[in-house]
Enzyme design. Sequence first.
Site, short mmCIF file in Angstrom:
data_model
loop_
_atom_site.label_atom_id
_atom_site.label_comp_id
_atom_site.label_asym_id
_atom_site.label_seq_id
_atom_site.Cartn_x
_atom_site.Cartn_y
_atom_site.Cartn_z
N THR A 1 -38.19 24.60 -21.24
CA THR A 1 -36.91 23.91 -21.24
C THR A 1 -37.00 22.71 -20.32
O THR A 1 -37.07 22.86 -19.10
CB THR A 1 -35.78 24.84 -20.77
OG1 THR A 1 -35.58 25.82 -21.77
CG2 THR A 1 -34.49 24.05 -20.59
N LYS B 1 -29.80 22.68 -26.72
CA LYS B 1 -29.79 23.77 -25.74
C LYS B 1 -28.75 23.52 -24.65
O LYS B 1 -28.05 24.45 -24.23
CB LYS B 1 -31.18 23.94 -25.12
CG LYS B 1 -31.21 25.16 -24.23
CD LYS B 1 -32.53 25.79 -23.96
CE LYS B 1 -32.26 26.99 -23.06
NZ LYS B 1 -33.43 27.38 -22.30
N LYS C 1 -26.67 23.46 -13.17
CA LYS C 1 -27.46 22.25 -13.46
C LYS C 1 -27.31 21.88 -14.94
O LYS C 1 -27.10 20.71 -15.29
CB LYS C 1 -28.94 22.50 -13.14
CG LYS C 1 -29.84 21.30 -13.38
CD LYS C 1 -31.29 21.72 -13.52
CE LYS C 1 -31.49 22.57 -14.77
NZ LYS C 1 -32.84 23.03 -15.03
#
Lengths: 280, 280, 280, 280
Positions: free
Chosen positions: A85, A160, A228
């Site tokens: 990711t 995502k 985040k």
Amino acid sequence: MGSPMALNLIKTGCDVTVWNRTKSKCDPLISMGAKYKPSPEEVTAACDVTFAMLADPESAMEVACGKHGAVSGMGPGKGYVDVSTVDGGTSKLISGHIKASGASFLEAPVSGSKKPAEDGQLIFLTAGDKSLYETVTPFLDIMGKSRFYLGEVGNGAAMKLIVNMIMGSMMATFSEGLLLSEKVGLDPNVLVEVVSKGAISAPMYALKGPSMVKSLYPTAFPLKHQQKDMRLALGLAESVSQPTPISAAANELYKVAKSHGLSDSDFSAVIEALKGKVQS
Amino acid sequence: MGSPMALNLIKTGCDVTVWNRTKSKCDPLISMGAKYKPSPEEVTAACDVTFAMLADPESAMEVACGKHGAVSGMGPGKGYVDVSTVDGGTSKLISGHIKASGASFLEAPVSGSKKPAEDGQLIFLTAGDKSLYETVTPFLDIMGKSRFYLGEVGNGAAMKLIVNMIMGSMMATFSEGLLLSEKVGLDPNVLVEVVSKGAISAPMYALKGPSMVKSLYPTAFPLKHQQKDMRLALGLAESVSQPTPISAAANELYKVAKSHGLSDSDFSAVIEALKGKVQS
Amino acid sequence: MGSPMALNLIKTGCDVTVWNRTKSKCDPLISMGAKYKPSPEEVTAACDVTFAMLADPESAMEVACGKHGAVSGMGPGKGYVDVSTVDGGTSKLISGHIKASGASFLEAPVSGSKKPAEDGQLIFLTAGDKSLYETVTPFLDIMGKSRFYLGEVGNGAAMKLIVNMIMGSMMATFSEGLLLSEKVGLDPNVLVEVVSKGAISAPMYALKGPSMVKSLYPTAFPLKHQQKDMRLALGLAESVSQPTPISAAANELYKVAKSHGLSDSDFSAVIEALKGKVQS
Amino acid sequence: MGSPMALNLIKTGCDVTVWNRTKSKCDPLISMGAKYKPSPEEVTAACDVTFAMLADPESAMEVACGKHGAVSGMGPGKGYVDVSTVDGGTSKLISGHIKASGASFLEAPVSGSKKPAEDGQLIFLTAGDKSLYETVTPFLDIMGKSRFYLGEVGNGAAMKLIVNMIMGSMMATFSEGLLLSEKVGLDPNVLVEVVSKGAISAPMYALKGPSMVKSLYPTAFPLKHQQKDMRLALGLAESVSQPTPISAAANELYKVAKSHGLSDSDFSAVIEALKGKVQS
């Protein structure tokens, strides 16, 4: 997470070559039949297709483009699938280097954590070279239950972020409901059950609700990472002038939770941000 | 919603007597074997247990306590189950009148709309006389798939408000995600599908997502009712000093949607509140 | 607050008759020349114009419409000016009773607290009988520095709610600024001074900023009353479908502050809702 | 804004040398007695102290550190005062280059727009070399009414962001109040006046309120710049885990306003984000 993913490939008879910065982490896989190479460069030189799973953008860059990195072993006819990711910018940088070697690139961040990885139940959000996507489809289907091809590099990362943004807001409002039910004299465990029966039932609520009621937050996805991701999603939204007031309000709660020292707890600990202080 | 519920009882062989302000609405049930009485009073006088399903608190009060109302036919040994969605205050008022007659009372608002009613898949959130709850359990199990007993009268109403509060916030943040995905060049239909595979999958998203992408909002639960429930839930939260910033932000979006003339659309039309105006 | 207001009238030579539930509270005014009557009824019977200043809507109703209340002494040619802060509904009820006697009514809630009352610097937000407004203008000008006539009864109460809503949000965001400046290493006292020099300078910031920096909140306007006014203003906004997301977010902070036990502190204590918990 | 500032220095008899990318913009100043040099390098070579006022961080960097830039003419004993509004990072970069030449550096962003610049009523938020601050104090006092010394470079930028963050939230809640007053039948112009009399009175409200009521937003501070400052302030808050829910909610409104095509209007146009769509 790379280990269970590789293990699933080995178990189904794939010819797998592995590498890890800490060699001993590869030993269980080697004992199951995997080959080992001492650098990313040698892995990509030996294999047609390479899957990379790194912890953060910096490691992903280093393993791909650093000294004896994956790029050095790539070339026409080969493929590189980054299932880490990372942000869209990093993904594009890595893609640029890989493709300059003549090879193909696929960004493929996964949705799902350790347990789904072990069970071959991951979801792949891929983007990049369509032909490489088609080539690796059989492997993705071994490691996961769903896969999406989303177009140009960066789209996997964006998808995502959006999913995690919705997830963060859902967890925050679920927390509101749990605390409100308790305050008005209802058993929050019953709320968890009622929710599980109806239109708003989500696996996440059933999984985390019972421990949240006990003020326990065993870490599956760290709160600081959730915060985040919400920050990045809000930045994405701002870049296209899309208002997201719910997510903005939720992000503030994750910030409160961080200021309470809960950065490394599970993100469900956001519920603590909604509890009153105990008065002395 | 009363019709399909009654029909399920009739189909399983229960001895059912019906009444409706508009008699013709009872005809299909009568043709299926139901008896008919010309007033609530005569229904309760004839039956051991009466289920009441009314559209709003005012009607619920009128049918229970008005002239020739249900109370007039009640007495010791009988039970009254109000499956309408009313506020806690109204529920307590009706309970008081029913119990003054010597009868038992159960508040039992349902979670679920027309389709679950037809399929016998409702969820009952009951509160009040425990013995009556036990008496009517077989009937609840015919009409629904789950039932909860939550203690004193008012708790059923409170539980339903909390569930709807979470639902309202979830729909609002899902809307943010759909619009954001579209703005950054991703197909929102794919987001609906990605969401449907993972930890945040909820039946509501799968059901309403596809039509939301087409800007269609066929009304299953009117937006104005969702907004009213959020207002009531925020009031409940305020009464116990429970912060609910996510729901407060979501409520503002439902207000925006109402100001856009969407009160009678489905509550998924809240997504319109997050769209920019088209400039001339 | 009634005492300093009456005192200013006496000092300028007005013929003043006073009453208070606790007679001793009138003694200082009597010693300054005020007459005394033992009930509201006798005050209104003796005077052309009566000013009423009560603590809450219940007292305002009781003094106006209760036994030996003001209404009993009213009649054609007389005027009743209620300077209490009550909701629009109560104000309309009192107005109805007063006017039924043939007398005139003016709603006149004040903006300003004890110090402005002593200094004759109040602001009157009046509504009701225009002719009575004109009659009492000289008295309003003795007790205050500004006066507004806003039309029909209820408008004074609404205007005051809106002003307090803005005030509540302003205090909340000022709190954000103070804490942020401190966290990034700036002296919050300097922020107070910088703010005082520019376009966003407000007397409230200069007055309360220095004590907020010291975490001191001497009560001028209790936090619970500010929160109540925000709740009522949000209700007013909802009744006309006006979105107010900033005030809704601010209201949540006042609720957090209440849950921290700060209901009776000054409303500037809302800053505490934005501070992290100290970790053990 | 540089012109009126330079003009005030010239009028008080200072020996001023000017430069602008577009020389013609200097002509009025030259006709008032200013000298002219054809590059920043020649200005700084000729002067003891140089004030730089640029439109954005890129220009500020270019003029200071580009070819024939200010740094080239700097050296020990000289001072460079950057009164542009730039982020802390840019300010530190420029500072580094200037100080490497042996000269002193002062960051000094101003609070105030064109009119205060002309009237010598600016506010300077300075940080950097204290001795240079003391040297330029007489000049700051000619161009402004207030000055603050805030310590290390970056603090001036941070203070300005915090002030603008508060300003943005204040404008948003003021907008809520104006619209709410209108919706409930009160004249919003009267709200502007009531506000101007009390504890929440701020020059900004008195200045912009009357035009906001007319839906006019003549640009003094562009909405897109206000939104950018709020984004940067939220980023600053996030970096120190300070919750700022009010500003986060306000930022969303500025984003909505941008999506309505109001980027270049005055930031008071944020009120448009709170208005309902007109239905066809």
